[in-house]
Design an enzyme around this catalytic site. Sequence first.
Site, short mmCIF file in Angstrom:
data_model
loop_
_atom_site.label_atom_id
_atom_site.label_comp_id
_atom_site.label_asym_id
_atom_site.label_seq_id
_atom_site.Cartn_x
_atom_site.Cartn_y
_atom_site.Cartn_z
N TYR A 161 0.75 -1.19 -0.19
CA TYR A 161 0.15 0.04 0.07
C TYR A 161 0.99 1.30 -0.16
O TYR A 161 0.60 2.23 -0.88
CB TYR A 161 -0.69 0.00 1.27
CG TYR A 161 -1.58 1.47 1.41
CD1 TYR A 161 -2.87 1.56 0.69
CD2 TYR A 161 -1.08 2.13 2.28
CE1 TYR A 161 -3.40 2.87 0.84
CE2 TYR A 161 -1.96 3.61 2.55
CZ TYR A 161 -3.13 3.71 1.83
OH TYR A 161 -3.52 5.02 2.11
N LYS A 165 1.27 4.38 -2.73
CA LYS A 165 1.07 5.62 -2.64
C LYS A 165 2.40 6.59 -2.96
O LYS A 165 2.05 7.79 -3.53
CB LYS A 165 0.65 6.08 -0.99
CG LYS A 165 -0.62 5.27 -0.73
CD LYS A 165 -1.66 5.98 -1.52
CE LYS A 165 -3.17 5.61 -1.26
NZ LYS A 165 -4.08 6.30 -2.11
#
Length: 264
Positions: A161, A165
């Site tokens: 994740y 990002k």
Amino acid sequence: MRPRTRALPDRYGRWAIVVGASEGLGAAFASQLAARGMNLVLVARRGHLLARLQEELATEHQVEVRCLVGDSADPTVAEALADAVADLDLGIVIYNAAYTQVGPFAEAPEEEIERVVDVNVRGPLRVLRTLVPTMCRNRRGAVVLMSSLSGLQGTPYISVYAASKAFNMILAEGLWYELRSHGVEVVACCAGAMRTPGYIKSFNRDVPGMLSPDEAARRTLDGLGGGPRLVPGHLNRLTALLTGRILPRRSAVRLIGRNTKHIT
């Protein structure tokens, strides 16, 4: 009048798209945009939540709200979105959809890893490749890509994740330079933790500097035109400075890891 003080519909166009709009930060973006006079196209998987938000915003703010039910991981959603906005004065695109795989990387199911990449990386690429050329031809518009403080350094136990990002942050920075000559503004919003339904499900604990989704959305929209990177909240900006510039890289990752090793 300075361009950044003009009303959003006059400055960018009368319609905004929010991908990942059903609840949490996406719904907050939709509410803030509607309050500023923007008509909306809301995109998310859960149609019943979109329908509820559509009714609320149209009634409260007297704007037009359209819904597109679809999974941003699906390659066909971007094409459907292009058809949905073909007749609209498109001004703002916000890609807020995200998926988080929580836990040790070595133990993660393959489909969990793939979904992070599909939603957080391939999803924004498809949406922007579909919509940005029209915005460039119109010579105005704005794009918001949701990044995260976790994307400023390696973040253990949400490693994929965090990497996704970081991808969105770097993509936004490059596009900020490329598209500004076409009248299109781009910003990566590097948000800190917010008490959204997704955050509560994965983490469910308060941390210093937490903003409400409404406050994060408001500060992001207020900062349009000042890109390429925006960190909403004073304490969050201090955290970004500390982990991104002051601490040695290994120290920053270790500090973050001590705070994420207990998440489930």
